[in-house]
Write an enzyme that holds these catalytic residues in place. Structure first.
Site, PDB file in Angstrom:
ATOM      1  N   ARG A  31     -10.288 -11.521   1.949  1.00 58.74           N
ATOM      2  CA  ARG A  31     -11.139 -12.568   1.378  1.00 58.74           C
ATOM      3  C   ARG A  31     -10.459 -13.931   1.424  1.00 58.74           C
ATOM      4  O   ARG A  31     -11.131 -14.963   1.466  1.00 58.74           O
ATOM      5  CB  ARG A  31     -11.543 -12.177  -0.050  1.00 58.74           C
ATOM      6  CG  ARG A  31     -10.399 -12.054  -1.008  1.00 58.74           C
ATOM      7  CD  ARG A  31     -10.751 -11.252  -2.252  1.00 58.74           C
ATOM      8  NE  ARG A  31     -10.782  -9.808  -1.998  1.00 58.74           N
ATOM      9  CZ  ARG A  31     -11.087  -8.887  -2.911  1.00 58.74           C
ATOM     10  NH1 ARG A  31     -11.394  -9.256  -4.148  1.00 58.74           N
ATOM     11  NH2 ARG A  31     -11.091  -7.614  -2.607  1.00 58.74           N
ATOM     12  N   LYS A  45       0.838  -1.199   0.000  1.00 55.04           N
ATOM     13  CA  LYS A  45       0.000   0.000   0.000  1.00 55.04           C
ATOM     14  C   LYS A  45       0.874   1.250   0.000  1.00 55.04           C
ATOM     15  O   LYS A  45       1.999   1.214   0.482  1.00 55.04           O
ATOM     16  CB  LYS A  45      -0.850   0.030   1.280  1.00 55.04           C
ATOM     17  CG  LYS A  45      -1.972  -0.980   1.325  1.00 55.04           C
ATOM     18  CD  LYS A  45      -2.750  -0.862   2.626  1.00 55.04           C
ATOM     19  CE  LYS A  45      -3.881  -1.872   2.694  1.00 55.04           C
ATOM     20  NZ  LYS A  45      -4.951  -1.655   1.709  1.00 55.04           N
TER      21      LYS A  45
HETATM   22  N1  BES Z   1      -8.083  -3.755   4.395  1.00 55.81           N
HETATM   23  C1  BES Z   1      -8.238  -3.365   3.060  1.00 55.81           C
HETATM   24  C2  BES Z   1      -9.532  -2.616   2.794  1.00 55.81           C
HETATM   25  C3  BES Z   1      -9.725  -1.288   3.472  1.00 55.81           C
HETATM   26  C4  BES Z   1      -9.480  -0.120   2.798  1.00 55.81           C
HETATM   27  C5  BES Z   1     -10.223  -1.213   4.750  1.00 55.81           C
HETATM   28  C6  BES Z   1      -9.696   1.103   3.409  1.00 55.81           C
HETATM   29  C7  BES Z   1     -10.441   0.008   5.362  1.00 55.81           C
HETATM   30  C8  BES Z   1     -10.185   1.162   4.677  1.00 55.81           C
HETATM   31  C9  BES Z   1      -8.218  -4.586   2.164  1.00 55.81           C
HETATM   32  O1  BES Z   1      -7.431  -5.626   2.583  1.00 55.81           O
HETATM   33  C10 BES Z   1      -7.686  -4.135   0.849  1.00 55.81           C
HETATM   34  O2  BES Z   1      -6.556  -3.751   0.803  1.00 55.81           O
HETATM   35  N2  BES Z   1      -8.503  -4.192  -0.189  1.00 55.81           N
HETATM   36  C11 BES Z   1      -8.108  -3.779  -1.477  1.00 55.81           C
HETATM   37  C12 BES Z   1      -8.622  -4.796  -2.467  1.00 55.81           C
HETATM   38  C13 BES Z   1      -8.091  -4.597  -3.850  1.00 55.81           C
HETATM   39  C14 BES Z   1      -6.612  -4.916  -3.885  1.00 55.81           C
HETATM   40  C15 BES Z   1      -8.844  -5.493  -4.781  1.00 55.81           C
HETATM   41  C16 BES Z   1      -8.721  -2.406  -1.733  1.00 55.81           C
HETATM   42  O3  BES Z   1      -9.835  -2.153  -1.300  1.00 55.81           O
HETATM   43  O4  BES Z   1      -8.047  -1.581  -2.324  1.00 55.81           O
HETATM   44 MN    MN Z   2      -5.431  -5.452   1.949  1.00 55.36          MN
END
Ligand code: BES
Ligand code: MN
Ligand code: ZN
Length: 513
Positions: free
Chosen positions: A367, A293
């Protein structure tokens, strides 16, 4: 907070601060009437009259007006708290206004608060029906209890602004009504304490709350309330062939935790009775892994275990409320890290169910752990599944911070959940997960991919989970936008919210026989 209910006259009660609710009864047509106080006490009404006549106070939801030395009332201060417009008045407004009363007391260093139980004189029957005694007592208690904590727990010079005592002053009415109020308060305390317990877990930084520590905290809670709790780690993941869960965990120096909490009603239940499975995403820190990230806001990803905290909190309330239904809580906890041993985009892993998953993005890790958690819950005998997860940023884009994204493969199960919402006061919005979305996650090399492209990101994440729920009635809650309160509200501090605990508990209770 030490919360109690007394059946006494509010005006005659000596306290540093007495709070009383007011509704906005203005119609917008002609000369607007003043806000109406929800009390039958002439003394309390009299004490507030002059200030109300000024017209400064509109009784907006959470709006407060503080009066010192109110004439004819024993309290040192009288706090009038707005419930908003009388039209659409609901117990959820009571929940928020009670919270606003507690939060108004805190910065003033007031340690003892009394709240006058809302009484009817100002309300017509129609509005009265919106405030049944039991639910009103419960909401009032919950609102006050969840408003009390401040989440500056690691500040070395912390000002102690806690409210120690809350007294709910109810009119001395009929025995049956009094009993209802007492029961509502008792229930509210259980649920609010469970919600606060969940918030406390979410508040912890990632270096303190590792998967192992989450397991220890869950175990300690279970021991306290008499739940069975087993905490497994790496060996068990391998034994159960949880290839998806392990993939996420393998890049971290911290071992994973698979937490299984079991509630069995006393005397057991029929063999064909439902078994509720509560599955939580417990990523104690989500860096994104190899698909790392951006640095900005990454610190927030300590709350990526809020789904598991909700389930642990819900189990605590269930143990105390004792519904006649079996419940199994399954928490899949890991840390998502980039490392020489970490899983990579392009990897293919095999989930416990036997399905193969092509990893496209290691940041879509929630997931993966839930895939194995949901399948495992089924092997434990769960007939109904619910999961909660801070799963997608896409859900935040779609629904903002006010509604949890809800997905379900079963109308009846969704209906029962929906029926629990007026009791809990939490907000959910259902999004589709029909099979025509499935082709977005079809893999060329294996069964499915762990991402489905930019379009409908919350939906494709749900489609992925649905694959593992299979035919079992299932609800998925994407709490990414609602697990952390970014801006303090009059009734809730900034920080973890403990979202979904209340509704999950109520939903489980609706299966009690
Ligand atoms: N934990 C994150 C989602 C999240 C984002 C929670 C902002 C709280 C606030 C999750 O694991 C994630 O990173 N999801 C990705 C999925 C994508 C790579 C398909 C996302 O939402 O960007
Ligand atoms: Mn994630
Ligand atoms: Zn995550």
């Amino acid at each position: 907070m030490d919360t109690r209910v007394l059946f006494e006259d509010a005006a005659g009660f000596a306290t540093p601060m007495l709070a009383v609710f007011a509704v906005d009864v203005a119609t917008g047509k002609g000369a607007d009437p003043l806000p109406a106080l929800l009390t039958t006490s002439d003394a309390v009404t009299g004490a507030a009259q002059r200030a109300l006549s000024s017209g400064e106070f509109k009784a907006g939801l959470g709006e407060t007006l503080l009066l010192h030395a109110p004439a004819g009332v024993k309290a040192d201060r009288l706090l009038v708290v707005g419930l908003g417009k009388v039209k659409n008045l609901s117990v959820n407004d009571i929940r928020k206004a009670a919270g606003a009363a507690v939060r108004a007391a805190k910065p003033r260093g007031i340690r003892e608060v009394a709240i006058a139980f809302p009484e009817d004189r100002a309300l017509s029957d129609e509005h009265l029906d919106a405030l049944p005694c039991h639910l009103t007592a419960r909401a009032l208690t919950e609102g006050a209890e969840i408003a009390e904590p401040d989440w500056d727990t690691y500040r070395s010079e912390r000002k102690d602004l806690s409210v120690h005592t809350l007294t709910i002053l109810a009119p001395n009415g009929e025995k049956a009504t009094d009993a209802e109020i007492e029961a509502g308060v008792a229930e509210g305390l259980i649920v609010a304490h469970a919600q606060n317990f969940a918030r406390q877990l979410v508040n912890e930084p990632g270096n303190v709350l590792t998967p192992t520590v989450l397991g220890q905290r869950a175990k300690a809670m279970c021991d306290e309330v008499g739940l069975k709790c087993e905490v497994f780690s790496t060996d068990k993941l391998h034994e159960l062939k949880m290839g998806a869960f392990w993939a996420v965990s393998q890049g971290s120096a911290e071992p994973p935790a698979l937490i299984v909490m079991t509630y069995e009603p006393e005397g057991g239940v029929a063999e064909d009775a439902p078994v509720m499975g509560l599955v939580g995403k417990g990523i104690t820190f989500d860096t994104g892994g190899i698909s790392i990230k951006p640095a900005e806001n990454m610190e927030k990803m300590k709350y990526d275990m809020a789904g598991s905290a909700a389930m642990i909190g819900a189990m605590r309330a269930i143990a105390e409320l004792k519904p006649r239904v079996k419940v199994i809580g399954v928490v899949c906890s890991a840390e998502n890290m980039p490392d020489g041993k970490a899983f990579k985009p392009g990897d293919v892993v095999t989930a416990m169910s036997g399905k193969t998953i092509e990893i496209i993005n290691t940041d879509a890790e929630g997931r993966l752990v839930l895939a194995d958690g949901l399948h495992y819950a089924k092997t434990l005998g769960c007939t109904h599944l619910i999961d909660a997860a801070t799963l997608t940023g896409a859900c935040v884009v779609a629904l903002g911070y006010l509604n949890v994204g809800l997905f379900s493969n079963d109308e009846e199960t969704w209906g029962k959940f929906q029926a629990s919402v007026p009791v809990s006061g939490e907000q959910f919005w259902r999004l589709p997960c029909t099979d025509d979305y499935r082709k977005q996650i079809e893999s060329q090399i294996g069964d499915i991919m762990n991402t489905g492209g930019r379009a409908g990101g919350a939906i494709t994440a749900a489609m992925f989970l649905k694959e593992f729920a299979g035919e079992t009635p299932w609800i998925h809650l994407d709490i990414a936008g609602c697990a952390w309160n970014e801006e303090a509200k009059p009734w809730l501090p900034k920080g973890p919210t403990g979202i979904a605990v209340r509704t999950i508990v109520e939903w489980v209770r609706s299966y009690s026989v």
